[in-house]
Write a protein that holds these residues in place. Structure first.
Motif, short mmCIF file in Angstrom:
data_model
loop_
_atom_site.label_atom_id
_atom_site.label_comp_id
_atom_site.label_asym_id
_atom_site.label_seq_id
_atom_site.Cartn_x
_atom_site.Cartn_y
_atom_site.Cartn_z
N GLN A 1 0.69 -1.11 -0.30
CA GLN A 1 0.09 0.02 -0.12
C GLN A 1 1.01 1.16 0.22
O GLN A 1 0.30 2.34 -0.88
CB GLN A 1 -0.48 -0.01 1.08
CG GLN A 1 -1.84 -1.19 0.72
CD GLN A 1 -2.63 -1.09 2.82
OE1 GLN A 1 -2.01 -0.63 3.17
NE2 GLN A 1 -4.09 -1.67 2.28
N LEU A 2 2.26 1.85 0.85
CA LEU A 2 3.49 2.13 1.12
C LEU A 2 3.69 2.66 -0.50
O LEU A 2 3.90 3.74 -0.99
CB LEU A 2 4.09 2.07 1.79
CG LEU A 2 3.46 2.44 3.53
CD1 LEU A 2 5.28 1.75 4.19
CD2 LEU A 2 3.41 3.84 3.65
N HIS A 3 3.73 1.56 -1.09
CA HIS A 3 4.49 1.39 -2.64
C HIS A 3 2.82 2.22 -3.49
O HIS A 3 3.75 2.80 -4.39
CB HIS A 3 4.84 -0.13 -3.35
CG HIS A 3 5.44 0.27 -3.91
ND1 HIS A 3 5.18 -0.81 -5.42
CD2 HIS A 3 6.37 1.43 -5.21
CE1 HIS A 3 5.99 -0.29 -6.32
NE2 HIS A 3 7.01 0.92 -6.13
N ILE A 4 2.48 1.87 -3.89
CA ILE A 4 0.85 2.34 -4.42
C ILE A 4 0.84 4.16 -4.08
O ILE A 4 0.65 4.72 -5.10
CB ILE A 4 -0.16 1.26 -4.26
CG1 ILE A 4 0.06 0.39 -4.96
CG2 ILE A 4 -1.37 2.44 -4.74
CD1 ILE A 4 -1.03 -0.33 -4.32
N PHE A 5 1.07 3.84 -3.08
CA PHE A 5 0.36 5.59 -2.98
C PHE A 5 1.87 6.87 -2.95
O PHE A 5 1.23 7.36 -3.08
CB PHE A 5 0.69 5.70 -0.75
CG PHE A 5 0.85 7.06 -0.20
CD1 PHE A 5 -0.36 7.94 -0.89
CD2 PHE A 5 1.78 7.85 0.28
CE1 PHE A 5 -0.14 9.43 0.49
CE2 PHE A 5 2.45 8.51 1.22
CZ PHE A 5 1.61 9.79 0.65
N ALA B 1 -0.42 6.00 -11.91
CA ALA B 1 -0.03 5.00 -11.16
C ALA B 1 -0.05 3.59 -11.62
O ALA B 1 0.49 2.75 -11.74
CB ALA B 1 -0.53 5.23 -9.11
N ALA B 2 -1.72 3.71 -11.73
CA ALA B 2 -1.56 2.12 -12.41
C ALA B 2 -1.38 1.60 -13.51
O ALA B 2 -0.82 0.99 -13.63
CB ALA B 2 -3.43 2.05 -12.88
N GLN B 3 -0.99 2.03 -14.64
CA GLN B 3 -0.17 2.20 -15.76
C GLN B 3 1.38 1.74 -15.21
O GLN B 3 1.58 0.43 -15.58
CB GLN B 3 -0.25 3.21 -16.87
CG GLN B 3 0.64 2.51 -18.01
CD GLN B 3 0.79 3.26 -19.43
OE1 GLN B 3 0.12 5.13 -18.89
NE2 GLN B 3 1.51 3.87 -20.44
N PRO C 1 -9.41 1.19 -10.48
CA PRO C 1 -10.36 0.56 -9.20
C PRO C 1 -9.69 -0.02 -7.82
O PRO C 1 -9.62 0.02 -6.80
CB PRO C 1 -10.99 -0.32 -10.11
CG PRO C 1 -10.89 0.58 -10.62
CD PRO C 1 -9.67 0.52 -11.97
N ALA C 2 -8.12 -0.81 -8.51
CA ALA C 2 -7.39 -2.11 -7.74
C ALA C 2 -6.73 -0.80 -6.85
O ALA C 2 -6.12 -0.81 -5.33
CB ALA C 2 -7.00 -2.54 -8.60
N VAL C 3 -5.69 0.11 -7.81
CA VAL C 3 -5.39 1.33 -6.81
C VAL C 3 -6.35 2.19 -6.32
O VAL C 3 -5.22 2.56 -5.34
CB VAL C 3 -4.16 2.50 -7.88
CG1 VAL C 3 -3.63 3.14 -8.03
CG2 VAL C 3 -3.28 1.29 -9.06
N MET D 1 -8.50 1.70 -4.38
CA MET D 1 -9.26 0.95 -3.34
C MET D 1 -7.74 0.91 -2.32
O MET D 1 -8.29 0.93 -0.93
CB MET D 1 -9.64 -0.56 -3.83
CG MET D 1 -10.01 -1.30 -2.66
SD MET D 1 -10.17 -3.48 -3.49
CE MET D 1 -8.88 -4.39 -3.45
N GLN D 2 -7.07 0.47 -2.99
CA GLN D 2 -5.32 0.38 -2.04
C GLN D 2 -5.17 1.22 -1.30
O GLN D 2 -4.77 1.29 0.29
CB GLN D 2 -4.32 -0.59 -2.63
CG GLN D 2 -4.23 -1.95 -3.21
CD GLN D 2 -4.89 -2.79 -2.09
OE1 GLN D 2 -3.85 -2.47 -0.95
NE2 GLN D 2 -5.12 -3.66 -2.17
N VAL D 3 -5.52 2.88 -1.92
CA VAL D 3 -5.12 4.24 -1.32
C VAL D 3 -6.19 4.69 0.16
O VAL D 3 -5.77 4.63 1.02
CB VAL D 3 -4.93 5.23 -2.30
CG1 VAL D 3 -4.77 6.66 -1.58
CG2 VAL D 3 -3.94 5.12 -3.29
N GLN D 4 -7.44 4.00 -0.41
CA GLN D 4 -9.00 4.51 0.27
C GLN D 4 -8.33 3.26 1.79
O GLN D 4 -8.28 3.39 2.62
CB GLN D 4 -9.87 3.84 -0.47
CG GLN D 4 -9.85 4.98 -1.31
CD GLN D 4 -10.99 4.74 -1.69
OE1 GLN D 4 -11.74 3.09 -1.54
NE2 GLN D 4 -11.99 5.38 -2.51
N SER D 5 -7.90 2.32 1.05
CA SER D 5 -7.93 1.17 2.28
C SER D 5 -6.37 2.01 3.51
O SER D 5 -5.89 1.46 4.99
CB SER D 5 -7.03 0.14 2.27
OG SER D 5 -8.48 -0.97 1.25
#
Length: 303
Positions: free
Chosen positions: A7-11, A23-25, A32-34, A36-40
């Motif tokens: 999640q930190l990496h995605i953020f 970021a998704a690319q 949507p997966a990106v 969702m992970q930021v929201q989590s």
């Protein structure tokens, strides 16, 4: 819910790219997966980290506070992979990379053998092409990383020097310089030259070094421009001109007495080869292991 690195990496990637789609690319994920992970992650901390606007993602005060910790976590994972790669003798996987022409044709073939002996379960796939093509494939996520001959400046790319090389003046064995211990730069500049094409890493290094020595590359008598080092060597061997090429690329011809490397007085054309990969990417352990091999081994024993 526990805090996790993913999640930190995605953020961090969303914040760096400025949008969820970019970021998704970069992360090979759906948007949507990106999201969702930021929201989590925001749920975990109980605060908003990103402010969504129509133009660009902006960090909240909490998001700005988290950024250096997210970056440190990514750096720590990379350092951990690099450190542990020394012990992964039974590592399995596929090493996929791009290499520019001189590196791919003359340098890496001599290193992949010793690397394969140490890591026999890693399969290797290498594409040999020019720097622009390597960068394009990395940006399009078709390659993990590349090895190139001249530095590049791209905001999304991480670049690191991993190999040393030296360009040498080469002449045919029948050339008058072949019986000289060295020649002056002025003497060399008066010769007809067979060179790699404009934009090649070898030519860029040569031109930069000449300018540092007060010589004008545009004053060279260029009789031929060719698209590969092999073609340049054949033209020099045939007596069509002299050239500058990597010393590693002419060992065979020098040993056979077909070509002679001639030192230029007071000048060394030293250069670095560089690894490049996306800043947002975490390289597979096979790639980390290979880059560690390049950094830490005495490569001259094979070159």
């Amino acid at each position: 819910m526990a805090l996790n690195f993913h999640q930190l990496h995605i953020f961090y990637t969303v914040a760096e790219k400025g949008s969820f789609s970019a970021a998704a690319q970069a992360l090979h994920m759906t948007q949507p997966a990106v999201t969702m992970q930021v929201q989590s992650l925001e749920d975990y901390f109980g605060t908003k980290l990103l402010r969504r606007s129509t133009k660009r993602i902006e960090l909240t005060e909490a998001g700005r506070a988290l950024m250096p910790y997210a970056k440190r976590s990514i750096d720590l994972i990379r350092e951990t992979d690099a450190s542990m790669s020394k012990f992964t003798r039974q590592l399995k996987g596929r090493l996929q990379l791009g290499a520019s022409l001189t590196i791919g044709e003359y340098i890496l073939p001599r290193l992949l053998g010793p690397f394969g002996q140490e890591y026999p379960h890693i399969s290797i796939s290498m594409k040999v092409m020019n720097t622009a093509q390597i960068m394009e494939e990395i940006l399009n996520h078709q390659l993990n990383f590349g090895l190139i001959e001249a530095p590049v400046n791209h905001p999304d790319m991480h670049m690191e020097a991993v190999l040393s090389d030296e360009l040498k003046l080469i002449v045919a064995n029948s050339h008058p310089f072949a019986r000289r211990e060295s020649v002056s730069l002025q003497e060399a500049m008066e010769c007809p030259f067979v060179l790699r094409e404009q934009g090649s890493g070898t030519r860029l290094v040569m031109e930069e070094q000449l300018m540092k020595m007060g010589a004008d590359p545009s004053a060279m008598k260029i009789v031929m421009e060719l698209g590969s080092t092999g073609a340049v060597k054949s033209a020099v061997e045939a007596g069509l001109g002299v050239s500058f090429v990597s010393a590693s690329s002419v060992k065979h011809e020098v040993a056979l007495g077909l070509i002679r490397m001639v030192p230029i007085e007071g000048i060394q054309f030293k250069r670095q080869f560089y690894s490049i990969y996306l800043k947002s990417a975490l390289l597979p352990i096979s790639a980390v292991t290979f880059l560690t091999f390049l950094r830490e081994r005495d490569l001259q024993q094979w070159l």
